[in-house]
Design an enzyme around this catalytic site. Structure first.
Site, PDB file in Angstrom:
ATOM      1  CG  ASP A 135      -1.976  -1.184   1.099  1.00  0.00           C
ATOM      2  OD1 ASP A 135      -2.128  -1.703   0.252  1.00  0.00           O
ATOM      3  OD2 ASP A 135      -2.790  -1.208   2.123  1.00  0.00           O
ATOM      4  CG  ASP A 179     -13.429  -2.459  -0.189  1.00  0.00           C
ATOM      5  OD1 ASP A 179     -12.709  -3.337  -0.311  1.00  0.00           O
ATOM      6  OD2 ASP A 179     -13.200  -1.653  -0.753  1.00  0.00           O
TER       7      ASP A 179
END
Length: 249
Positions: free
Chosen positions: A8, A134
């Site tokens: 990330d 998500d």
């Protein structure tokens, strides 16, 4: 089941967030290029890269990321702020192996149908596009997990399947960044509903025991991030697992 290491990126640095909260970030003292090379040199074929700046509409990381990606033989699964079909096609043209789409697919009812028509002209879109789901308490979240969708989880999966998309990246927000174990019950529910989807598990994986538990089900791959950076799972363990996974295909 294949393990895909995660990187990330926020402000040009390798980070991990807790529950997607930008205010709860851990910054790691390693460069993006060095992290990718470490995985490559240990036999990893896939890498999962999320541009956290891009998720907020800031694409200042993108050129640096692309310069690094072009120099590696790794297959990159990439996401972060992808809102247009042009962005998707540009990423595929730039050599990204899989593009992750999330918010736009939920908020724009025509996006996925238009994407399948446009990308399908040139690419094997069903394999090159990953639909991000998500989930927080079975509610689909989007826009950096700040907004909630009224679309029911299984209805959304069905809609994507009808349009020819079958590769899903499912993250349980309750689990993300906590190293508390994977959302096995959520993945089982998805696979019971649609056994033939290509499911990528994400969030909460803290040990090889978690990997072994996920491998009991028809989960194609899993994304592992924080557990690697916190030395809960070693790169050598990933290497050995993936060698066995590839040999069993």
């Amino acid at each position: 089941m294949y393990i895909i290491p995660a990187i990330d990126i926020l402000d040009g640095k390798v980070v991990r967030l807790r529950e997607g909260d930008y205010n709860q970030k851990t910054v790691y003292d390693v460069s993006i290029a060095d992290m990718i090379e470490t995985y490559r040199s240990n036999g990893t074929e896939f890498i999962h890269i999320i541009d956290l700046n891009g998720a907020k509409g800031d694409f200042s990381n993108q050129q640096t990321l692309f310069d690094i990606i072009r120099k590696t033989e790794m297959k990159v699964q990439y996401g972060g702020g992808i809102r247009t079909i042009e962005q998707v096609t540009n990423l595929l043209d730039a050599g990204i192996h899989r593009v992750i789409v999330g918010t736009q697919a939920i908020t724009n009812p025509n996006f996925l149908s238009d994407l399948s028509k446009e990308v399908g002209k040139k690419y094997d879109y069903a394999n090159r596009i990953v639909i991000a789901i998500d989930v927080l308490d079975e509610v689909i979240k989007y826009s950096g997990w700040m907004e909630s969708s009224p679309i029911k989880l299984l209805d959304y999966v069905d809609r994507c399947l009808e349009l020819g998309f079958f590769r899903f990246l499912c993250t349980d927000i309750n689990k993300d960044g906590k190293l508390g174990g994977a959302a096995v019950d959520l993945y089982r529910k998805l696979l019971d509903h649609s056994p033939f989807i290509k499911l990528i598990a994400s969030g909460g994986i803290s040990s090889m025991a978690d990997i072994e538990e996920l491998a009991k089900y028809n989960i194609r791959s899993c994304v592992v991030g924080k557990a690697i950076y916190e030395n809960r799972i070693t790169i050598d363990e990933i290497k050995q697992w993936n060698l066995k996974a590839l040999s069993s295909l």
